[in-house]
Motif scaffolding. Sequence first.
Motif, short mmCIF file in Angstrom:
data_model
loop_
_atom_site.label_atom_id
_atom_site.label_comp_id
_atom_site.label_asym_id
_atom_site.label_seq_id
_atom_site.Cartn_x
_atom_site.Cartn_y
_atom_site.Cartn_z
N VAL A 139 103.73 42.01 14.09
CA VAL A 139 102.52 41.68 13.35
C VAL A 139 102.62 42.30 11.96
O VAL A 139 102.97 43.46 11.80
CB VAL A 139 101.28 42.23 14.08
N LYS A 140 102.30 41.50 10.94
CA LYS A 140 102.35 41.98 9.56
C LYS A 140 101.13 42.86 9.29
O LYS A 140 100.00 42.46 9.51
CB LYS A 140 102.37 40.81 8.59
N ASN A 141 101.36 44.07 8.82
CA ASN A 141 100.27 44.99 8.49
C ASN A 141 99.81 44.76 7.07
O ASN A 141 100.62 44.66 6.16
CB ASN A 141 100.73 46.44 8.64
N HIS A 142 98.50 44.67 6.89
CA HIS A 142 97.94 44.53 5.56
C HIS A 142 97.53 45.91 5.06
O HIS A 142 97.00 46.71 5.83
CB HIS A 142 96.72 43.61 5.58
N PRO A 143 97.75 46.20 3.78
CA PRO A 143 97.36 47.51 3.25
C PRO A 143 95.85 47.73 3.41
O PRO A 143 95.05 46.84 3.18
CB PRO A 143 97.72 47.44 1.77
N ILE A 144 95.49 48.93 3.82
CA ILE A 144 94.09 49.30 3.98
C ILE A 144 93.67 50.06 2.74
O ILE A 144 94.32 51.00 2.31
CB ILE A 144 93.88 50.17 5.23
N ARG A 145 92.53 49.66 2.15
CA ARG A 145 91.99 50.29 0.96
C ARG A 145 90.56 50.71 1.23
O ARG A 145 89.93 50.26 2.18
CB ARG A 145 92.04 49.34 -0.24
N MET A 146 89.99 51.55 0.34
CA MET A 146 88.65 52.08 0.54
C MET A 146 87.73 51.65 -0.60
O MET A 146 88.10 51.70 -1.77
CB MET A 146 88.71 53.60 0.60
N CYS A 147 86.52 51.25 -0.25
CA CYS A 147 85.50 50.89 -1.23
C CYS A 147 85.04 52.16 -1.94
O CYS A 147 84.78 53.19 -1.31
CB CYS A 147 84.33 50.22 -0.52
N ALA B 198 82.23 52.68 -3.41
CA ALA B 198 80.79 52.92 -3.29
C ALA B 198 80.41 53.46 -1.92
O ALA B 198 79.75 54.48 -1.81
CB ALA B 198 80.02 51.64 -3.59
N CYS B 199 80.85 52.80 -0.85
CA CYS B 199 80.41 53.19 0.49
C CYS B 199 81.52 53.85 1.30
O CYS B 199 81.27 54.32 2.41
CB CYS B 199 79.88 51.99 1.24
N ARG B 200 82.74 53.87 0.78
CA ARG B 200 83.89 54.51 1.42
C ARG B 200 84.32 53.87 2.74
O ARG B 200 85.00 54.49 3.54
CB ARG B 200 83.66 56.00 1.61
N THR B 201 83.92 52.63 2.97
CA THR B 201 84.42 51.94 4.16
C THR B 201 85.83 51.44 3.87
O THR B 201 86.17 51.15 2.72
CB THR B 201 83.53 50.74 4.56
N ARG B 202 86.62 51.36 4.89
CA ARG B 202 88.00 50.93 4.74
C ARG B 202 88.15 49.50 5.25
O ARG B 202 87.57 49.15 6.28
CB ARG B 202 88.93 51.87 5.49
N ASP B 203 88.94 48.71 4.53
CA ASP B 203 89.17 47.32 4.90
C ASP B 203 90.52 46.90 4.32
O ASP B 203 91.13 47.63 3.55
CB ASP B 203 88.05 46.43 4.34
N SER B 204 90.95 45.71 4.69
CA SER B 204 92.23 45.23 4.16
C SER B 204 92.10 44.95 2.66
O SER B 204 91.02 44.63 2.17
CB SER B 204 92.68 43.97 4.89
N GLN B 205 93.18 45.07 1.98
CA GLN B 205 93.20 44.90 0.52
C GLN B 205 92.70 43.53 0.12
O GLN B 205 92.00 43.38 -0.88
CB GLN B 205 94.62 45.13 0.01
N SER B 206 93.01 42.53 0.90
CA SER B 206 92.61 41.16 0.56
C SER B 206 91.10 40.93 0.70
O SER B 206 90.57 39.99 0.12
CB SER B 206 93.38 40.17 1.42
N ALA B 207 90.40 41.77 1.45
CA ALA B 207 88.97 41.60 1.67
C ALA B 207 88.13 42.30 0.62
O ALA B 207 86.91 42.15 0.60
CB ALA B 207 88.59 42.10 3.05
#
Length: 81
Positions: free
Chosen positions: A3-11, A13-22
């Motif tokens: 499975v290809k892993n997508h880089p995880i980044r942090m917002c 403002a709210c510090r939630t983590r999500d994939s870079q593309s989102a």
Amino acid sequence: MPVKNHPIRMCIACRTRDSQSALIRIQFEDGRALPYRGTGRSSYLCHACSQDGKRIRKIAKRFRIDEAELLTLLKEYYTNG
């Protein structure tokens, strides 16, 4: 097949983590908010925070930019894509 892993980044403002593309990638330079141009430092903003006026005001104050300019940039992002 792995499975290809997508880089995880942090917002920022709210510090939630999500994939870079989102997340929305923004540069703050010389008191202006710009779309990411490929070089230099940038920040990420999640969809929920980009729609929240209170968080946008806090981001504008933190980076010493005009709130209206940041709102314009976010509206362009959502209309273009």
